[in-house]
Design a protein around this motif. Structure first.
Motif, PDB file in Angstrom:
ATOM      1  N   ALA A 180      -1.427  -2.126 -18.847  1.00 41.56           N
ATOM      2  CA  ALA A 180      -0.277  -0.958 -18.457  1.00 41.56           C
ATOM      3  C   ALA A 180      -0.298  -0.377 -17.006  1.00 41.56           C
ATOM      4  O   ALA A 180      -0.067   0.504 -16.298  1.00 41.56           O
ATOM      5  N   LEU A 181      -1.474   0.749 -17.087  1.00 39.09           N
ATOM      6  CA  LEU A 181      -2.362   1.376 -16.415  1.00 39.09           C
ATOM      7  C   LEU A 181      -2.753   0.726 -14.909  1.00 39.09           C
ATOM      8  O   LEU A 181      -2.548   1.083 -13.708  1.00 39.09           O
ATOM      9  N   ILE A 182      -3.491  -0.769 -15.238  1.00 41.40           N
ATOM     10  CA  ILE A 182      -3.696  -1.869 -14.612  1.00 41.40           C
ATOM     11  C   ILE A 182      -2.483  -2.302 -13.142  1.00 41.40           C
ATOM     12  O   ILE A 182      -2.782  -1.856 -12.433  1.00 41.40           O
ATOM     13  N   LEU A 183      -1.602  -2.051 -14.191  1.00 40.13           N
ATOM     14  CA  LEU A 183      -0.214  -2.435 -13.466  1.00 40.13           C
ATOM     15  C   LEU A 183       0.149  -1.408 -12.823  1.00 40.13           C
ATOM     16  O   LEU A 183       0.895  -1.680 -11.648  1.00 40.13           O
ATOM     17  N   PHE A 184      -0.129  -0.299 -13.272  1.00 43.58           N
ATOM     18  CA  PHE A 184       0.758   0.867 -12.265  1.00 43.58           C
ATOM     19  C   PHE A 184      -0.280   1.272 -11.351  1.00 43.58           C
ATOM     20  O   PHE A 184       0.347   1.534 -10.358  1.00 43.58           O
ATOM     21  N   LEU A 185      -1.892   1.323 -10.730  1.00 43.08           N
ATOM     22  CA  LEU A 185      -2.243   1.625 -10.413  1.00 43.08           C
ATOM     23  C   LEU A 185      -2.385   0.510  -9.315  1.00 43.08           C
ATOM     24  O   LEU A 185      -2.299   0.468  -7.739  1.00 43.08           O
ATOM     25  N   LEU A 186      -1.760  -1.169  -9.711  1.00 39.07           N
ATOM     26  CA  LEU A 186      -2.023  -1.602  -8.574  1.00 39.07           C
ATOM     27  C   LEU A 186      -0.260  -1.973  -7.529  1.00 39.07           C
ATOM     28  O   LEU A 186       0.060  -2.188  -6.376  1.00 39.07           O
ATOM     29  N   LEU A 187       0.554  -0.936  -8.270  1.00 39.07           N
ATOM     30  CA  LEU A 187       1.758  -0.550  -8.425  1.00 39.07           C
ATOM     31  C   LEU A 187       1.330   0.405  -7.054  1.00 39.07           C
ATOM     32  O   LEU A 187       1.792   0.248  -6.239  1.00 39.07           O
ATOM     33  N   ALA A 188       0.952   1.541  -7.436  1.00 40.03           N
ATOM     34  CA  ALA A 188       0.403   2.530  -6.688  1.00 40.03           C
ATOM     35  C   ALA A 188      -0.245   1.855  -5.041  1.00 40.03           C
ATOM     36  O   ALA A 188       0.066   2.624  -4.041  1.00 40.03           O
ATOM     37  N   ILE A 189      -1.070   1.174  -5.579  1.00 41.20           N
ATOM     38  CA  ILE A 189      -1.746   1.054  -4.094  1.00 41.20           C
ATOM     39  C   ILE A 189      -1.378   0.276  -2.765  1.00 41.20           C
ATOM     40  O   ILE A 189      -0.947   0.693  -2.034  1.00 41.20           O
ATOM     41  N   THR A 190      -0.571  -0.879  -3.798  1.00 44.33           N
ATOM     42  CA  THR A 190       0.691  -2.031  -3.252  1.00 44.33           C
ATOM     43  C   THR A 190       1.789  -1.015  -2.371  1.00 44.33           C
ATOM     44  O   THR A 190       2.730  -1.135  -1.588  1.00 44.33           O
TER      45      THR A 190
END
Length: 262
Positions: free
Chosen positions: A4-14
């Motif tokens: 969940a944290l990895i997905l959130f970080l990817l979302l923030a970066i993209t």
């Protein structure tokens, strides 16, 4: 670091790359000039990651069953879906409830963060809600002094080890489900961890009695003598709840298992 944290970080970066391209970089490029590869790929992935993030965080989340603690309801290798909103809307990553919808009910199959190590997800059946007095003596479950109806239902074949276990049907409220009980296994709990509200439980040679504290739930595995559950590590706090499991969407070994379960 959990998914969940990895997905959130990817979302923030993209999302940042998409915003930079949309409101700044695109206006400064020469007409017809291609966007840098890192902007192009980042911005194009943003909508996909956003959809996945919203679906997984607020609607349904997939899980794979890793152990046999919920046999015969769920088998090792079952891929299941978990309803993320039925117990309330929670903020992703930190799992904080912001909108309350329903409370877990006796008989629900619930996914939650393991109280002793919240980085792990567990799945068990809810048998006790706040205020309940749960007793499991001589392998018979009682809730608030009333014995939960139980009837024999033949035998269950463990295909991996080729042996049979007595199978039963248990009625929790309006819901019935199958479970396994090994009559030759000891009734007492051999190992008990030190957990919050441990004083609410009494252990004897015949089993245990526990009173469920406010804001917590008592859970058991359907494979009663092969499950590490609330008997061992205690109550599940509301803040650890992930959602209610309701559907098997795949199993490589048995496609017939696809469908709803109780």
């Amino acid at each position: 670091m959990n998914f969940a944290l990895i997905l959130f970080l990817l979302l923030a970066i993209t999302a940042l790359l998409w915003a930079v391209d949309r409101f700044y970089a695109r206006k400064r490029r020469a007409p017809g000039a291609p966007a840098p590869w890192w902007v192009e790929y980042g911005a194009s992935f943003f909508p996909v990651i956003l959809i996945v993030f919203v679906l997984r965080s607020f609607l349904v989340e997939p899980f794979k069953i890793p152990s046999g603690s919920m046999i015969p309801t769920l088998l090792v290798g079952d891929y299941i879906l978990v309803n993320k909103w039925t117990y309330g809307i929670r903020l992703p990553v930190i799992n904080k409830k912001i909108i309350s919808i329903n409370d877990p009910q006796r008989g629900d199959v619930m996914v939650f963060r393991y109280p002793a190590d919240p980085s792990l997800d567990f799945i068990k059946r809810v048998v006790g809600v706040p205020g309940d007095r749960v007793e499991y003596l001589d392998k018979r479950l009682r809730i608030n002094g009333e014995e939960v109806p139980l009837r024999a239902d033949g035998e269950y074949l463990h295909t991996d080890r080729l042996y049979y276990s007595p199978r039963y049907v248990e009625q929790l409220g309006e819901r019935s489900h199958q479970l396994l009980i090994e009559q030759d296994a000891p009734a007492f709990v051999s190992q008990v961890m030190d957990f919050p509200f441990r004083q609410n439980c009494t252990y004897t040679s015949a089993g245990f009695r526990c009173t469920v504290p406010e804001g917590h739930y008592f859970v058991l595995g359907d494979n009663r003598d092969a499950s590490s559950d609330s008997r061992v590590w205690g109550f599940v706090p509301d803040r650890n709840i992930v959602g209610r499991a309701f559907f098997i969407w795949f199993n490589f070994s048995d496609m017939k298992r696809i469908g709803r379960f109780h």
